[in-house]
Design a protein around this motif. Structure first.
Motif, PDB file in Angstrom:
ATOM      1  N   LEU A   1       0.824  -1.201   0.000  1.00  0.00           N
ATOM      2  CA  LEU A   1       0.000   0.000   0.000  1.00  0.00           C
ATOM      3  C   LEU A   1       0.858   1.252   0.000  1.00  0.00           C
ATOM      4  CD1 LEU A   1      -2.660  -0.983   2.715  1.00  0.00           C
ATOM      5  CD2 LEU A   1      -2.743  -1.378   0.238  1.00  0.00           C
ATOM      6  N   VAL A   2       0.345   2.296  -0.616  1.00  0.00           N
ATOM      7  CA  VAL A   2       1.002   3.597  -0.507  1.00  0.00           C
ATOM      8  C   VAL A   2       1.053   3.976   0.971  1.00  0.00           C
ATOM      9  CG1 VAL A   2       0.850   6.052  -1.061  1.00  0.00           C
ATOM     10  CG2 VAL A   2       0.265   4.343  -2.791  1.00  0.00           C
ATOM     11  N   GLY A   3       2.219   4.338   1.450  1.00  0.00           N
ATOM     12  CA  GLY A   3       2.400   4.667   2.857  1.00  0.00           C
ATOM     13  C   GLY A   3       3.036   3.551   3.656  1.00  0.00           C
ATOM     14  N   ASP A   4       3.150   2.343   3.074  1.00  0.00           N
ATOM     15  CA  ASP A   4       3.818   1.255   3.791  1.00  0.00           C
ATOM     16  C   ASP A   4       5.252   1.657   4.108  1.00  0.00           C
ATOM     17  OD1 ASP A   4       1.665  -0.379   3.933  1.00  0.00           O
ATOM     18  OD2 ASP A   4       2.323  -1.810   2.420  1.00  0.00           O
ATOM     19  N   LEU A   5       5.694   1.250   5.278  1.00  0.00           N
ATOM     20  CA  LEU A   5       6.974   1.716   5.807  1.00  0.00           C
ATOM     21  C   LEU A   5       7.884   0.531   6.059  1.00  0.00           C
ATOM     22  CD1 LEU A   5       7.361   4.461   8.495  1.00  0.00           C
ATOM     23  CD2 LEU A   5       8.445   2.258   8.883  1.00  0.00           C
ATOM     24  N   PHE A   6       9.145   0.672   5.683  1.00  0.00           N
ATOM     25  CA  PHE A   6      10.140  -0.374   5.830  1.00  0.00           C
ATOM     26  C   PHE A   6      11.348   0.199   6.564  1.00  0.00           C
ATOM     27  CE2 PHE A   6       7.619  -0.860   2.070  1.00  0.00           C
ATOM     28  CZ  PHE A   6       7.265  -2.208   2.034  1.00  0.00           C
TER      29      PHE A   6
ATOM     30  N   LEU B   1      -1.379  -6.336  23.993  1.00  0.00           N
ATOM     31  CA  LEU B   1      -1.409  -6.140  22.544  1.00  0.00           C
ATOM     32  C   LEU B   1      -0.015  -5.786  22.024  1.00  0.00           C
ATOM     33  CD1 LEU B   1      -4.707  -4.052  22.205  1.00  0.00           C
ATOM     34  CD2 LEU B   1      -4.420  -6.540  22.425  1.00  0.00           C
ATOM     35  N   PHE B   2       0.375  -6.431  20.923  1.00  0.00           N
ATOM     36  CA  PHE B   2       1.673  -6.207  20.289  1.00  0.00           C
ATOM     37  C   PHE B   2       1.473  -5.970  18.794  1.00  0.00           C
ATOM     38  CE2 PHE B   2       2.716  -8.401  24.153  1.00  0.00           C
ATOM     39  CZ  PHE B   2       3.970  -7.925  24.531  1.00  0.00           C
ATOM     40  N   ALA B   3       2.382  -5.208  18.202  1.00  0.00           N
ATOM     41  CA  ALA B   3       2.320  -4.916  16.771  1.00  0.00           C
ATOM     42  C   ALA B   3       2.773  -6.129  15.968  1.00  0.00           C
ATOM     43  CB  ALA B   3       3.196  -3.709  16.434  1.00  0.00           C
ATOM     44  N   MET B   4       2.009  -6.488  14.947  1.00  0.00           N
ATOM     45  CA  MET B   4       2.358  -7.613  14.084  1.00  0.00           C
ATOM     46  C   MET B   4       3.230  -7.192  12.906  1.00  0.00           C
ATOM     47  SD  MET B   4      -1.263  -9.723  13.898  1.00  0.00           S
ATOM     48  CE  MET B   4      -0.514 -11.177  13.173  1.00  0.00           C
ATOM     49  N   GLU B   5       3.357  -5.920  12.676  1.00  0.00           N
ATOM     50  CA  GLU B   5       4.156  -5.398  11.568  1.00  0.00           C
ATOM     51  C   GLU B   5       4.594  -3.998  11.912  1.00  0.00           C
ATOM     52  OE1 GLU B   5       0.860  -3.742   8.512  1.00  0.00           O
ATOM     53  OE2 GLU B   5       0.666  -5.884   8.957  1.00  0.00           O
ATOM     54  N   ASN B   6       5.429  -3.411  11.075  1.00  0.00           N
ATOM     55  CA  ASN B   6       5.801  -2.013  11.273  1.00  0.00           C
ATOM     56  C   ASN B   6       4.607  -1.153  10.889  1.00  0.00           C
ATOM     57  OD1 ASN B   6       8.550  -2.577  11.989  1.00  0.00           O
ATOM     58  ND2 ASN B   6       8.986  -2.924   9.835  1.00  0.00           N
ATOM     59  N   ILE B   7       4.006  -0.504  11.882  1.00  0.00           N
ATOM     60  CA  ILE B   7       2.779   0.265  11.649  1.00  0.00           C
ATOM     61  C   ILE B   7       3.133   1.749  11.573  1.00  0.00           C
ATOM     62  CG2 ILE B   7       0.457   0.759  12.483  1.00  0.00           C
ATOM     63  CD1 ILE B   7       0.584  -1.825  14.106  1.00  0.00           C
ATOM     64  N   PRO B   8       2.912   2.386  10.422  1.00  0.00           N
ATOM     65  CA  PRO B   8       3.241   3.805  10.282  1.00  0.00           C
ATOM     66  C   PRO B   8       2.350   4.670  11.166  1.00  0.00           C
ATOM     67  CG  PRO B   8       2.908   2.759   8.140  1.00  0.00           C
ATOM     68  CD  PRO B   8       2.397   1.807   9.171  1.00  0.00           C
ATOM     69  N   PRO B   9       2.808   5.852  11.519  1.00  0.00           N
ATOM     70  CA  PRO B   9       1.953   6.785  12.267  1.00  0.00           C
ATOM     71  C   PRO B   9       0.661   7.073  11.514  1.00  0.00           C
ATOM     72  CG  PRO B   9       4.231   7.549  12.265  1.00  0.00           C
ATOM     73  CD  PRO B   9       4.167   6.390  11.312  1.00  0.00           C
TER      74      PRO B   9
ATOM     75  N   LEU C   1      12.833  -4.266   1.087  1.00  0.00           N
ATOM     76  CA  LEU C   1      12.277  -3.837  -0.194  1.00  0.00           C
ATOM     77  C   LEU C   1      12.517  -4.893  -1.265  1.00  0.00           C
ATOM     78  CD1 LEU C   1      13.548  -0.128  -0.183  1.00  0.00           C
ATOM     79  CD2 LEU C   1      11.297  -0.944   0.516  1.00  0.00           C
ATOM     80  N   CYS C   2      13.699  -5.521  -1.209  1.00  0.00           N
ATOM     81  CA  CYS C   2      14.011  -6.586  -2.156  1.00  0.00           C
ATOM     82  C   CYS C   2      13.166  -7.824  -1.886  1.00  0.00           C
ATOM     83  CB  CYS C   2      15.492  -6.946  -2.074  1.00  0.00           C
ATOM     84  SG  CYS C   2      16.630  -5.608  -2.525  1.00  0.00           S
ATOM     85  N   VAL C   3      12.971  -8.139  -0.613  1.00  0.00           N
ATOM     86  CA  VAL C   3      12.221  -9.341  -0.247  1.00  0.00           C
ATOM     87  C   VAL C   3      10.790  -9.292  -0.790  1.00  0.00           C
ATOM     88  CG1 VAL C   3      11.255 -10.627   1.700  1.00  0.00           C
ATOM     89  CG2 VAL C   3      13.627  -9.862   1.780  1.00  0.00           C
ATOM     90  N   VAL C   4      10.140  -8.120  -0.686  1.00  0.00           N
ATOM     91  CA  VAL C   4       8.751  -8.022  -1.167  1.00  0.00           C
ATOM     92  C   VAL C   4       8.670  -7.629  -2.635  1.00  0.00           C
ATOM     93  CG1 VAL C   4       7.924  -7.434   1.131  1.00  0.00           C
ATOM     94  CG2 VAL C   4       8.457  -5.594  -0.470  1.00  0.00           C
ATOM     95  N   GLY C   5       9.812  -7.283  -3.245  1.00  0.00           N
ATOM     96  CA  GLY C   5       9.832  -6.956  -4.664  1.00  0.00           C
ATOM     97  C   GLY C   5       9.470  -5.532  -4.991  1.00  0.00           C
ATOM     98  N   LEU C   6       9.451  -4.645  -3.989  1.00  0.00           N
ATOM     99  CA  LEU C   6       9.116  -3.252  -4.258  1.00  0.00           C
ATOM    100  C   LEU C   6      10.249  -2.541  -4.983  1.00  0.00           C
ATOM    101  CD1 LEU C   6       6.938  -1.085  -3.762  1.00  0.00           C
ATOM    102  CD2 LEU C   6       8.105  -0.512  -1.623  1.00  0.00           C
ATOM    103  N   HIS C   7      11.479  -2.855  -4.612  1.00  0.00           N
ATOM    104  CA  HIS C   7      12.672  -2.322  -5.267  1.00  0.00           C
ATOM    105  C   HIS C   7      13.666  -3.475  -5.312  1.00  0.00           C
ATOM    106  CE1 HIS C   7      15.246   1.019  -6.621  1.00  0.00           C
ATOM    107  NE2 HIS C   7      16.225   0.455  -5.929  1.00  0.00           N
ATOM    108  N   GLY C   8      14.070  -3.892  -6.499  1.00  0.00           N
ATOM    109  CA  GLY C   8      14.757  -5.164  -6.644  1.00  0.00           C
ATOM    110  C   GLY C   8      16.247  -5.164  -6.462  1.00  0.00           C
TER     111      GLY C   8
END
Length: 665
Positions: free
Chosen positions: A226-231, A635-643, A237-244
């Protein structure tokens, strides 16, 4: 399941007469546009999918093999028997992955007849390398460019869940690597280098064929991102294929892999690493690659080749590029963040004299309209909200702290939709209220006696109750979800700084309860929430079955913990990497046969919305009593959650008629 179509880029016409080309000048050979070395080293689609690919450039030649250099330091020494036993098998897997990466790059050769695990450099054939491992060929990146279109809602959910699970695995592996490095240093290996879990985790996932979007080169959006996803790391980025590419700032299909012999750019990383870059958000003046020294100073002219030519060709054929912005960010474990900001079109390309007096290629990128807000802009907006909320948003705030200073940090209440102010009308409950009998038989002797701190947990009573190790790393990040976690508590002798006291310390991030048109009320953070980090407790007044029946008849709002989906089992699940992985079953607890009343007293967690693909998990924890039938719901975060991204939980039982939960929301 029927899916949309992945279609060829029919708008690309190679037969069109080209525009007047930019004159090619003869300059010294360029180097790739690299990102900081700090982040450098060195597929799957739904099998039931019927959506089509729009092939834009079909390759008829063999793709160029792209090798990654191994940058890992020597394999950490094995941990002593009986200490951190849960991680020993993972350690072996990392050793194997590292050995494969070194062997692949030609530094060593394998001798399967010997049982030695030593890694010995090959020197003119005079030495023999002994590694019990077979050579494995990596899956090469496809040279076929496609654009994904017409995804149905179920397709969107499938790909989003695929991205989510892949990122969870990456984060879990990264955390385990860092933990192993910490343990080996603690046990006196003598190695004091910084752990590079991000590199080793990506390497292991590549060894197992778990990098995504390798079978096609996608132009435009990556399904599930999604637009706004944060790494936090470049390798993700390589793992998900966003930037190879692991370091180059321009990702492109090389000319020798293209059917028409022309390179095509698909994504860029804008990190301000070139002095001639200009970034105004929706418009970017991007400097081409090459010509810099190690201090990022332009020292030679650039040439129209490689990534520079690829950007020019993408402009000519109208191929959009993905833009990822990278910058330093306080609160990130890596010190940086990479944010996907959407699609841009290259509208102009020209050769210019840069600030240092050398020739550079420049490209004007304009953001395509009707996309979600840029993630980088949201990060800056959230940062200003944390310090100047009324100045930034003068209208809409009902309260700047509905906890009334009970929490460590304020909890905002915001509504710019209507006049509803429901969350301000209830007592804020900091911790769950249990029946008095839950605390029976709790006292001296029920906690650990680690007066100097619990250290690595070898002789800690609380660690023994957890199965021999603690549930968190030294930064308080959850290592693996379990049926229940035992933290050190008020009856332990260890100090408050003990690393096994995480969730009981309360909220540490700034949150906002907000009015939402989609979910009635919702919760979002003003801070970056890192994967595995603690968020808050889900609080309420615990009721017995009999009491719950009475409250239900009165129409009060009740939460049944047994209905929560066991998402804790997904965090730290390494089954795709380790064939011997088993879901944690110890410590075990009986079914949570109680209800929680949140009708009069509650906290911010009660306003989190339901999702079948949540970004928050519920982890049972005990610390102030030993009754396993009545744990705290942490409660714990399951992923990196952007503000400012809404937080969601899988409540497990949404109302079939309305799709909403019959709780306080």
């Amino acid at each position: 399941m029927e899916m949309g179509s992945v279609v060829g880029l029919g708008d690309v016409n190679f037969s069109t007469e080209p525009k007047t080309p930019t004159p090619t000048m003869i300059f010294p050979k360029i180097e790739p546009k690299l990102e900081p070395l700090d982040e450098f080293t060195p597929q799957s689609m739904n099998p039931n999918s019927n959506f089509s690919y729009n092939s834009c450039f079909r390759n008829t030649t063999t793709p160029q093999q792209q090798q990654l250099n191994a940058t890992s330091s020597q394999t950490p020494s094995s941990i002593e028997a009986g200490v951190h036993s849960e991680y020993n098998r993972i350690s072996e897997l990392f050793q194997t992955a590292f050995a494969q990466s070194v062997q692949r790059d030609g530094d060593v050769e394998a001798n399967e007849d010997l049982g030695c695990r030593a890694i010995v450099p090959v020197s003119n054939g005079s030495q023999v390398s002994n590694i019990v491992i077979t050579r494995r060929k990596y899956e090469k990146r496809s040279s076929e460019l496609v654009r994904v279109t017409d995804l149905k809602p179920e397709d969107v959910r499938y790909f989003r869940d695929l991205i989510r699970k892949t990122r969870m695995l990456y984060d879990s592996l990264r955390i385990f690597v860092n933990l192993e490095d910490e343990n080996s240093q603690h046990l006196g290996s003598g190695r004091q280098t910084r752990a590079r879990g991000d590199l080793k985790a990506s390497q292991m996932m590549r060894e197992h064929g778990l990098w995504l979007n390798r079978d096609k080169r996608t132009v435009g959006p990556i399904p599930g991102v999604l637009v706004g996803d944060l790494f936090l790391y470049r390798m993700e980025l390589c793992v998900v294929g966003l930037h190879g590419t692991p370091q180059a700032g321009i990702d492109y299909l090389p000319a020798n892999q293209s059917s028409n012999g022309e390179p095509i750019a698909t994504s860029i990383i804008a990190s301000g690493g070139y002095e001639d870059d200009e970034d105004a958000g929706d418009v970017i003046i991007y400097t081409g690659q090459g010509g810099q020294d190690k201090n990022s100073r332009q020292v030679v002219h650039q040439k129209l080749e490689g990534g520079n030519l690829a950007l020019e060709r993408s402009m000519y054929y109208g191929v959009e590029v993905r833009v990822i912005r990278g910058f330093k960010y306080v609160g990130s474990s890596s010190g940086k963040v990479y944010v996907y900001d959407g699609l841009y079109r290259i509208t102009e390309s020209w050769f210019d004299v840069g600030k240092s007096g050398f020739g550079v290629y420049k490209y004007k990128l304009v953001r395509i309209e009707n996309q979600p807000d840029m993630g980088s802009a949201i990060l800056r907006f959230a940062e200003s909200l944390r310090t100047r909320p009324l100045e930034v948003r003068p209208m809409g705030y009902i309260s700047l702290d509905i906890s009334r200073k009970k929490e460590n940090v304020p909890v905002f209440l915001f509504n710019d939709i209507d006049n509803e102010r429901d969350p301000a009308c209830y007592d804020y409950l900091l911790k769950t209220v249990f029946p008095p009998y839950v605390y029976q038989h709790v006292g001296n002797g029920s906690g650990c006696e680690c007066t100097d701190g619990c250290g690595n947990g070898t002789n800690c009573f609380c660690a023994m109750k957890n199965g021999g190790q603690f549930a968190y790393d030294t930064n308080g990040i959850l290592l693996r979800g379990k049926p229940i976690i035992f933290e050190c508590g008020p009856h332990c002798s260890c100090p408050p700084t003990c690393s096994n006291r995480v969730s009981q310390k309360g909220v540490r991030n700034r949150f906002e309860v907000f009015r939402s048109r989609e979910t009635d009320w919702g919760v979002r953070s003003l801070d970056l929430l890192q994967a595995g980090s603690f968020i808050c407790e889900y609080t309420g007044v615990v009721l017995t079955q009999e009491q719950a029946q009475i409250f239900t008849m009165n129409g009060d709002s009740l939460i049944y913990p047994s209905h929560f989906a066991e998402r804790w089992a997904e965090w730290g699940d390494l089954s795709r990497i380790d064939s011997n992985y088993a879901r944690p079953a110890y410590p075990s607890i009986p079914p949570l046969d109680f209800a929680m009343d949140v009708s009069r007293m509650r906290n911010l967690a009660c306003y989190m919305s339901h999702s079948s693909s949540p970004n928050v998990l519920v982890q049972p924890v005990l610390y102030d009593h030993n009754n396993v039938s009545f744990p705290h719901l942490m409660l714990f975060a399951m992923e990196n959650i952007p503000p400012l991204r809404e937080l969601s939980i899988d409540y497990g039982m949404p109302d079939d008629c309305t799709g909403k939960l019959a709780i306080c929301n």
